[in-house]
Design a protein around this motif. Structure first.
Motif, PDB file in Angstrom:
ATOM      1  N   ALA A   6     -12.831   9.262 -50.062  1.00  0.00           N
ATOM      2  CA  ALA A   6     -13.219  10.909 -49.757  1.00  0.00           C
ATOM      3  C   ALA A   6     -14.071  10.998 -48.526  1.00  0.00           C
ATOM      4  O   ALA A   6     -14.760   9.870 -48.222  1.00  0.00           O
ATOM      5  N   ALA A   7     -14.066  11.925 -47.833  1.00  0.00           N
ATOM      6  CA  ALA A   7     -14.785  12.289 -46.648  1.00  0.00           C
ATOM      7  C   ALA A   7     -15.190  13.628 -46.513  1.00  0.00           C
ATOM      8  O   ALA A   7     -14.529  14.662 -47.268  1.00  0.00           O
ATOM      9  N   ARG A   8     -16.542  13.906 -46.160  1.00  0.00           N
ATOM     10  CA  ARG A   8     -16.900  15.105 -45.691  1.00  0.00           C
ATOM     11  C   ARG A   8     -17.322  15.298 -44.239  1.00  0.00           C
ATOM     12  O   ARG A   8     -18.045  14.284 -43.891  1.00  0.00           O
ATOM     13  N   ARG A   9     -17.230  16.330 -43.524  1.00  0.00           N
ATOM     14  CA  ARG A   9     -17.573  16.369 -42.227  1.00  0.00           C
ATOM     15  C   ARG A   9     -18.985  16.659 -42.090  1.00  0.00           C
ATOM     16  O   ARG A   9     -19.505  17.565 -42.860  1.00  0.00           O
ATOM     17  N   ILE A  10     -19.785  16.151 -41.223  1.00  0.00           N
ATOM     18  CA  ILE A  10     -21.240  16.216 -41.398  1.00  0.00           C
ATOM     19  C   ILE A  10     -21.687  16.639 -39.733  1.00  0.00           C
ATOM     20  O   ILE A  10     -22.916  16.775 -39.651  1.00  0.00           O
ATOM     21  N   GLY A  11     -20.588  16.687 -39.095  1.00  0.00           N
ATOM     22  CA  GLY A  11     -21.000  17.139 -37.284  1.00  0.00           C
ATOM     23  C   GLY A  11     -19.614  17.469 -36.378  1.00  0.00           C
ATOM     24  O   GLY A  11     -18.613  16.817 -36.960  1.00  0.00           O
ATOM     25  N   SER A  12     -19.768  18.226 -35.585  1.00  0.00           N
ATOM     26  CA  SER A  12     -18.785  18.481 -34.735  1.00  0.00           C
ATOM     27  C   SER A  12     -19.327  18.611 -33.292  1.00  0.00           C
ATOM     28  O   SER A  12     -20.073  19.715 -33.269  1.00  0.00           O
ATOM     29  N   ALA A  13     -18.999  17.906 -32.414  1.00  0.00           N
ATOM     30  CA  ALA A  13     -19.371  18.424 -31.002  1.00  0.00           C
ATOM     31  C   ALA A  13     -18.049  18.099 -30.200  1.00  0.00           C
ATOM     32  O   ALA A  13     -16.991  17.923 -30.547  1.00  0.00           O
ATOM     33  N   ALA A  14     -18.254  18.339 -28.739  1.00  0.00           N
ATOM     34  CA  ALA A  14     -17.277  18.292 -27.859  1.00  0.00           C
ATOM     35  C   ALA A  14     -16.609  16.948 -27.744  1.00  0.00           C
ATOM     36  O   ALA A  14     -15.392  16.809 -27.749  1.00  0.00           O
ATOM     37  N   ASP A  15     -17.311  15.989 -27.998  1.00  0.00           N
ATOM     38  CA  ASP A  15     -16.740  14.571 -27.930  1.00  0.00           C
ATOM     39  C   ASP A  15     -16.389  13.762 -29.013  1.00  0.00           C
ATOM     40  O   ASP A  15     -15.852  12.824 -29.128  1.00  0.00           O
ATOM     41  N   ALA A  16     -17.085  14.352 -30.207  1.00  0.00           N
ATOM     42  CA  ALA A  16     -16.743  13.560 -31.681  1.00  0.00           C
ATOM     43  C   ALA A  16     -16.838  14.559 -32.744  1.00  0.00           C
ATOM     44  O   ALA A  16     -17.726  15.701 -32.820  1.00  0.00           O
ATOM     45  N   VAL A  17     -16.237  14.509 -33.708  1.00  0.00           N
ATOM     46  CA  VAL A  17     -16.187  14.923 -35.044  1.00  0.00           C
ATOM     47  C   VAL A  17     -16.524  13.754 -36.067  1.00  0.00           C
ATOM     48  O   VAL A  17     -15.899  12.746 -35.968  1.00  0.00           O
ATOM     49  N   ARG A  18     -17.461  13.975 -36.953  1.00  0.00           N
ATOM     50  CA  ARG A  18     -18.059  12.888 -37.704  1.00  0.00           C
ATOM     51  C   ARG A  18     -17.978  13.184 -39.236  1.00  0.00           C
ATOM     52  O   ARG A  18     -18.065  14.557 -39.533  1.00  0.00           O
ATOM     53  N   TYR A  19     -17.550  12.277 -39.778  1.00  0.00           N
ATOM     54  CA  TYR A  19     -17.295  12.203 -41.200  1.00  0.00           C
ATOM     55  C   TYR A  19     -18.124  11.248 -41.914  1.00  0.00           C
ATOM     56  O   TYR A  19     -18.152  10.207 -41.415  1.00  0.00           O
ATOM     57  N   GLU A  20     -18.615  11.550 -43.150  1.00  0.00           N
ATOM     58  CA  GLU A  20     -19.250  10.609 -43.970  1.00  0.00           C
ATOM     59  C   GLU A  20     -18.165  10.450 -44.811  1.00  0.00           C
ATOM     60  O   GLU A  20     -17.421  11.159 -45.258  1.00  0.00           O
TER      61      GLU A  20
END
Length: 76
Positions: A6-20
């Motif tokens: 399972a994954a949930r998005r924790i951040g989004s920026a121009a250079d990266a979308v981050r998931y835990e």
């Protein structure tokens, strides 16, 4: 034997979308996807089967909908 990641998005920026992400809602690792190149990497450097599976699922969802999902599950 099956696998559920399972994954949930924790951040989004121009250079990266981050998931835990992790097994069965244990979000103990972090995956980053470059939204331009769709290159994925994990913070701990261990790009194993679980990381590969959830990254592929996220990228496929992005290709289908045009946006990165807030939450996603890979099950086999």
């Amino acid at each position: 034997m099956g696998m559920m990641v399972a994954a949930r998005r924790i951040g989004s920026a121009a250079d990266a979308v981050r998931y835990e992400f992790g097994f069965e809602d244990r979000f103990d690792r972090v995956l980053s996807i470059n939204p331009t190149t769709l290159e994925a990497q994990v913070e701990d450097g261990d790009f194993n089967t679980a990381a590969s599976a959830i990254a592929a699922k996220i990228v496929n969802a992005w290709r289908s909908s045009g946006g990165f999902p807030m939450r996603i599950v890979f099950a086999s």
